[in-house]
Design a protein around this motif. Structure first.
Motif, mmCIF file in Angstrom:
data_model
loop_
_atom_site.group_PDB
_atom_site.id
_atom_site.type_symbol
_atom_site.label_atom_id
_atom_site.label_comp_id
_atom_site.label_asym_id
_atom_site.label_seq_id
_atom_site.Cartn_x
_atom_site.Cartn_y
_atom_site.Cartn_z
ATOM 1 N N HIS A 193 1.024 -1.155 -0.126
ATOM 2 C CA HIS A 193 -0.081 -0.492 -0.066
ATOM 3 C C HIS A 193 0.517 1.432 -0.038
ATOM 4 N N HIS A 197 2.010 4.483 -2.777
ATOM 5 C CA HIS A 197 1.721 5.630 -3.501
ATOM 6 C C HIS A 197 2.793 6.383 -3.608
ATOM 7 N N HIS A 203 -6.110 7.087 -3.947
ATOM 8 C CA HIS A 203 -6.138 5.754 -3.621
ATOM 9 C C HIS A 203 -7.714 5.674 -4.514
ATOM 10 N N PHE A 207 -4.333 3.498 -8.480
ATOM 11 C CA PHE A 207 -3.508 2.779 -6.961
ATOM 12 C C PHE A 207 -3.340 1.174 -7.014
HETATM 13 ZN ZN LIG Z 1 -2.919 5.487 1.311
#
Ligand SMILES: [Zn+2]
Length: 236
Positions: A193, A197, A203, A207
């Protein structure tokens, strides 16, 4: 408890509601809102600028059932203790206090051995986890960043209360040390996660697609964190 508003007025609502409460000014023009500070075990009331004391008290009283229920649900905080089992980077380990031995903290088969006085056991285990987390999380994150073709400038371990991880615009990632105590799927999900980024600051669908590329089984780790993440706060 005295409460100060942006307007400078001081309200005392502890008596009126019968418990401690933290009151903070709200950015909202007219809306009152409540949340629970799980670390301090106290309700936090956000009060708009022109809110009367009576309205604040009424609002808290109306939500008292929710406040009490939420406070009850916060797990008791504890120290790491001799003989208890923990999960560390996915490996179940029994904490074993070895006061006669030297060498700090080390792993021996399924034991996490800790030397020194009993009063230092919690601190030593926590320091060990933080140190190992720095190494392990840096390794995993660097590998994932490489896979993505992105530059990762560094990884730090923090004791953040509100976030498990964060990625700065300078390509630096912070993780909470507590994630070391989560199942391996959750560790891997969180690393995927935050590393994703580096490429996508939002998000968005892209992503999440990126997260799935880095760690296809991400959903399991994600769901565990959402459902059980709070339990990682049991240790102080
Ligand atoms: Zn995040």
């Amino acid at each position: 408890m005295k409460i100060t508003l942006l307007t400078g007025r001081i309200f005392d609502i502890k008596e009126a509601i019968g418990m401690d409460i933290k009151v903070i000014p709200s950015r909202s023009y007219n809306k009152l809102s409540l949340r629970i500070d799980t670390k301090e075990r106290i309700p936090v009331l956000s009060v708009p600028k022109f809110c009367s004391r009576k309205r604040a008290v009424n609002f808290v009283n109306e939500n008292m059932d929710w406040i009490l229920k939420s406070l009850r649900q916060i797990p008791e905080r504890k120290n790491f203790t001799d003989g208890e089992q923990i999960l560390l980077f996915g490996q179940p380990l029994i904490i074993c206090h070895c006061p006669q031995q030297r060498g700090g903290v080390w792993i021996e088969q399924d034991k996490l051995c800790v030397s020194g006085g009993r009063e230092f056991l919690h601190r030593r285990v926590k320091d060990y986890i933080k140190k190992r987390a720095t190494e392990e999380f840096t390794n995993i994150s660097q590998q994932l960043a490489q896979k993505l073709g992105c530059k990762l400038s560094g990884v730090s371990i923090k004791d953040t209360k509100s976030r498990w991880g964060s990625c700065s615009s300078l390509n630096h990632i912070n993780y909470s040390w507590r994630i070391a105590l989560a199942p391996l799927e959750t560790i891997n999900y969180l690393m995927a996660h935050e590393v994703a980024h580096l490429k996508h600051q939002d998000h968005s669908e892209n992503f999440w697609h990126c997260v799935a590329t880095l760690y296809p089984q991400w959903q399991e780790g994600h769901d565990w964190l959402k459902k059980n993440g709070k339990t990682l706060y049991i240790y102080q």
